[in-house]
Motif scaffolding. Sequence first.
Motif, PDB file in Angstrom:
ATOM      1  N   VAL A 270      -1.935   3.298   4.110  1.00  0.00           N
ATOM      2  CA  VAL A 270      -1.327   3.300   5.434  1.00  0.00           C
ATOM      3  C   VAL A 270      -0.519   4.340   6.151  1.00  0.00           C
ATOM      4  CG1 VAL A 270      -0.970  -0.090   4.964  1.00  0.00           C
ATOM      5  CG2 VAL A 270       0.819   1.985   4.747  1.00  0.00           C
ATOM      6  N   ARG A 271      -0.985   4.198   7.319  1.00  0.00           N
ATOM      7  CA  ARG A 271      -0.078   5.785   7.889  1.00  0.00           C
ATOM      8  C   ARG A 271       0.313   4.770   8.847  1.00  0.00           C
ATOM      9  NH1 ARG A 271      -2.589  10.289   5.850  1.00  0.00           N
ATOM     10  NH2 ARG A 271      -4.335   9.863   4.651  1.00  0.00           N
ATOM     11  N   GLY A 272       1.827   5.333   9.700  1.00  0.00           N
ATOM     12  CA  GLY A 272       2.815   5.606  10.586  1.00  0.00           C
ATOM     13  C   GLY A 272       3.181   6.671  10.647  1.00  0.00           C
ATOM     14  N   ALA A 273       3.566   6.928  11.951  1.00  0.00           N
ATOM     15  CA  ALA A 273       4.586   8.360  12.566  1.00  0.00           C
ATOM     16  C   ALA A 273       4.302   9.724  11.409  1.00  0.00           C
ATOM     17  CB  ALA A 273       6.193   7.654  12.094  1.00  0.00           C
ATOM     18  N   GLY A 274       3.202   9.887  11.338  1.00  0.00           N
ATOM     19  CA  GLY A 274       3.014  11.057  11.170  1.00  0.00           C
ATOM     20  C   GLY A 274       3.229  11.073   9.661  1.00  0.00           C
ATOM     21  N   ARG A 275       2.521  10.011   8.840  1.00  0.00           N
ATOM     22  CA  ARG A 275       2.764   9.935   7.619  1.00  0.00           C
ATOM     23  C   ARG A 275       1.630   9.024   6.339  1.00  0.00           C
ATOM     24  NH1 ARG A 275       9.241  10.119   5.150  1.00  0.00           N
ATOM     25  NH2 ARG A 275       8.181  10.059   3.372  1.00  0.00           N
ATOM     26  N   GLY A 276       1.640   8.975   5.369  1.00  0.00           N
ATOM     27  CA  GLY A 276       0.598   8.245   4.566  1.00  0.00           C
ATOM     28  C   GLY A 276       1.460   7.644   3.379  1.00  0.00           C
ATOM     29  N   TRP A 277       1.341   5.950   3.365  1.00  0.00           N
ATOM     30  CA  TRP A 277       1.976   5.060   2.305  1.00  0.00           C
ATOM     31  C   TRP A 277       1.478   5.321   1.394  1.00  0.00           C
ATOM     32  CZ3 TRP A 277       7.479   5.913   2.296  1.00  0.00           C
ATOM     33  CH2 TRP A 277       8.120   6.690   3.778  1.00  0.00           C
ATOM     34  N   ARG A 278       1.617   4.614   0.488  1.00  0.00           N
ATOM     35  CA  ARG A 278       0.261   3.711  -0.861  1.00  0.00           C
ATOM     36  C   ARG A 278       1.198   2.537  -1.012  1.00  0.00           C
ATOM     37  NH1 ARG A 278      -4.940   3.943  -1.268  1.00  0.00           N
ATOM     38  NH2 ARG A 278      -5.644   3.004  -3.371  1.00  0.00           N
ATOM     39  N   ALA A 279       0.884   1.540  -0.459  1.00  0.00           N
ATOM     40  CA  ALA A 279       0.992   0.150  -0.541  1.00  0.00           C
ATOM     41  C   ALA A 279       0.468  -0.847  -1.389  1.00  0.00           C
ATOM     42  CB  ALA A 279       1.161  -0.311   1.223  1.00  0.00           C
ATOM     43  N   TYR A 280       0.804  -1.964  -2.136  1.00  0.00           N
ATOM     44  CA  TYR A 280       1.056  -2.841  -2.919  1.00  0.00           C
ATOM     45  C   TYR A 280       1.303  -4.201  -2.443  1.00  0.00           C
ATOM     46  CZ  TYR A 280      -0.497  -5.680  -7.232  1.00  0.00           C
ATOM     47  OH  TYR A 280      -0.779  -6.514  -7.641  1.00  0.00           O
ATOM     48  N   ALA A 281       0.522  -5.122  -2.196  1.00  0.00           N
ATOM     49  CA  ALA A 281       1.213  -6.117  -1.970  1.00  0.00           C
ATOM     50  C   ALA A 281       1.355  -7.248  -2.922  1.00  0.00           C
ATOM     51  CB  ALA A 281       0.255  -6.888  -0.533  1.00  0.00           C
ATOM     52  N   LEU A 282       2.332  -8.464  -3.188  1.00  0.00           N
ATOM     53  CA  LEU A 282       1.984  -8.961  -5.073  1.00  0.00           C
ATOM     54  C   LEU A 282       2.585 -10.657  -3.999  1.00  0.00           C
ATOM     55  CD1 LEU A 282       1.439  -9.213  -7.760  1.00  0.00           C
ATOM     56  CD2 LEU A 282       4.080  -9.015  -7.786  1.00  0.00           C
ATOM     57  N   PRO A 283       1.542 -11.499  -3.990  1.00  0.00           N
ATOM     58  CA  PRO A 283       2.090 -13.016  -3.319  1.00  0.00           C
ATOM     59  C   PRO A 283       3.184 -13.025  -4.382  1.00  0.00           C
ATOM     60  CG  PRO A 283       0.040 -12.210  -3.392  1.00  0.00           C
ATOM     61  CD  PRO A 283       0.221 -11.209  -4.263  1.00  0.00           C
ATOM     62  N   LEU A 284       3.995 -14.104  -3.924  1.00  0.00           N
ATOM     63  CA  LEU A 284       5.049 -14.411  -4.850  1.00  0.00           C
ATOM     64  C   LEU A 284       5.382 -16.238  -4.595  1.00  0.00           C
ATOM     65  CD1 LEU A 284       7.978 -12.314  -4.562  1.00  0.00           C
ATOM     66  CD2 LEU A 284       6.178 -13.019  -6.770  1.00  0.00           C
ATOM     67  N   THR A 285       4.791 -17.064  -5.308  1.00  0.00           N
ATOM     68  CA  THR A 285       4.720 -18.676  -5.580  1.00  0.00           C
ATOM     69  C   THR A 285       5.473 -18.802  -6.434  1.00  0.00           C
ATOM     70  OG1 THR A 285       2.444 -18.930  -6.943  1.00  0.00           O
ATOM     71  CG2 THR A 285       2.615 -17.846  -4.466  1.00  0.00           C
ATOM     72  N   GLY A 286       5.690 -19.891  -6.054  1.00  0.00           N
ATOM     73  CA  GLY A 286       6.446 -21.416  -7.847  1.00  0.00           C
ATOM     74  C   GLY A 286       7.370 -22.609  -6.539  1.00  0.00           C
ATOM     75  N   PRO A 287       8.000 -23.030  -7.631  1.00  0.00           N
ATOM     76  CA  PRO A 287       8.947 -23.421  -6.739  1.00  0.00           C
ATOM     77  C   PRO A 287      10.370 -23.285  -5.674  1.00  0.00           C
ATOM     78  CG  PRO A 287       8.497 -24.123  -9.060  1.00  0.00           C
ATOM     79  CD  PRO A 287       8.050 -23.012  -9.220  1.00  0.00           C
TER      80      PRO A 287
END
Length: 486
Positions: free
Chosen positions: A115-132
């Motif tokens: 993802v890129r924003g404000a002239g910079r680049g980022w490597r992003a990873y999303a981990l869904p969390l589910t449970g009680p």
Amino acid sequence: MKLSTRIALAVGVTVPLLVLACGGLLLALVARDLHRAEDSHLKARAAAIAPDARTLLRAAANDRPTAEENRQRRLFNAALDVGVRLTGPDETYSGGPQPGPSVALPAPGGGPVTVRGAGRGWRAYALPLTGPQVSGTLWVFAPDTASRAQLALVRGRVATTALLAAPLSALLAWAIANGATRPLGRLRKAAAGLDPRTTSVRLEHRPTRIVEVDELAATLGTVLARYDEQAARTAEALDTARSFSAAASHELRNPLMSIGTNLDVLAHPGLPDGERAEVVEELRREHRRLLGMLVALRELGRGDLVEADAFHPLDVAEVADAAVAEARRRAPDAEIALNARAAPVHGWEPGVRILLDNLIGNALTHGRDGAGRAEVAVTVARDGDQVLVTVDDRGPGITPADRQEVFRRFHRGPASTGSGLGLTLVAQQAALHRGTVELGEGPGGTGTRCTVRLPVRGPEGSQLPLRRDWLTVTAGRSQSSHKEPS
């Protein structure tokens, strides 16, 4: 432009392009490896802090501020070198380096993304969390500054390598090509020094073990050999033309002067009819002699210039049968016998016919007996590896001393009215076919026997070498010189 320079320029342009192409492939591979390393790190960090993120979401769901604050602190401390963003049903917790809230993030559930924003680049990873009592998404971020720096470093080194490769590869290629083409230079100098007008020296080439150079030298040698052969043929043709004109002018001079004298006599107004008839008959004889001489000179020229590819398998018996039939038609008062059996040779059919026509014609002209009768016997047979042709007559014969002279050009006896070229043509054709011709006594010691021996056609039908000097050599040849033609 020299070949070595062309090769150097071609290599100097090609090598940098190859370096750049390989550098582009290397950049793509390095970028992929860096992303894989970052992605593995992000996944590992997400898996490590996922329990703390679930505990924080449960504390927020149970409305325990103190526990929520403690769990949040533990979450951020566990994240270490990555940024963390935890989004829950009612609240979002974020800490560490990450893109601003205004940067749109992709839907969770996929792999790591950029993802890129404000002239910079980022490597992003999303981990869904589910449970009680747990529902949210854990995002971890890592700036791609290090990756871009490494890629920029690789890109710079590739460009530097390409710039250095251009002159270095061109110089190296020039040196190698210059050494490789040195044999070509020597071959060029050797060929340039050849001048067929001043020397007979021809190209001498030592094998260089370079296929192209050796093949080129062989081709040049073949071309020069063909040139020499063609030049020799041209010289032969010129010599033949000169000798033809010289011989014709010399031999035609006397008959033409005689004709001119007789014409002057005919122009005399008071010439008696008897003398006029004698002069006219003399003119006819001179005309026949001139015509025969011109025909014989033409046939000698044909024999001097015949090519090897004109030789083919033929049967001398068939040619003899045609020659005897023509002689019988021309001399119906003569008795001409033919005894011919199959006799194959590898020869020039017009030349064999010239040989037979002149043998028979010479026998008819000079082989008549005291009563004027002509009896000629022609025999053609195979004798081992040779074809034997004999022509016998019943005339006065030829003395041994004269047998060595009759083959000379324009040799005529005291009473001869011929061209003096008949037996010369016989000797020429025998020599062209690598045969022999000799004169001797006729059967029973009466008359003359002319014997011609021609080699039988071999099993491979190979063409025989030719002799081309019957008009160009002015000195007479003896009979013995025809027995072993060179």
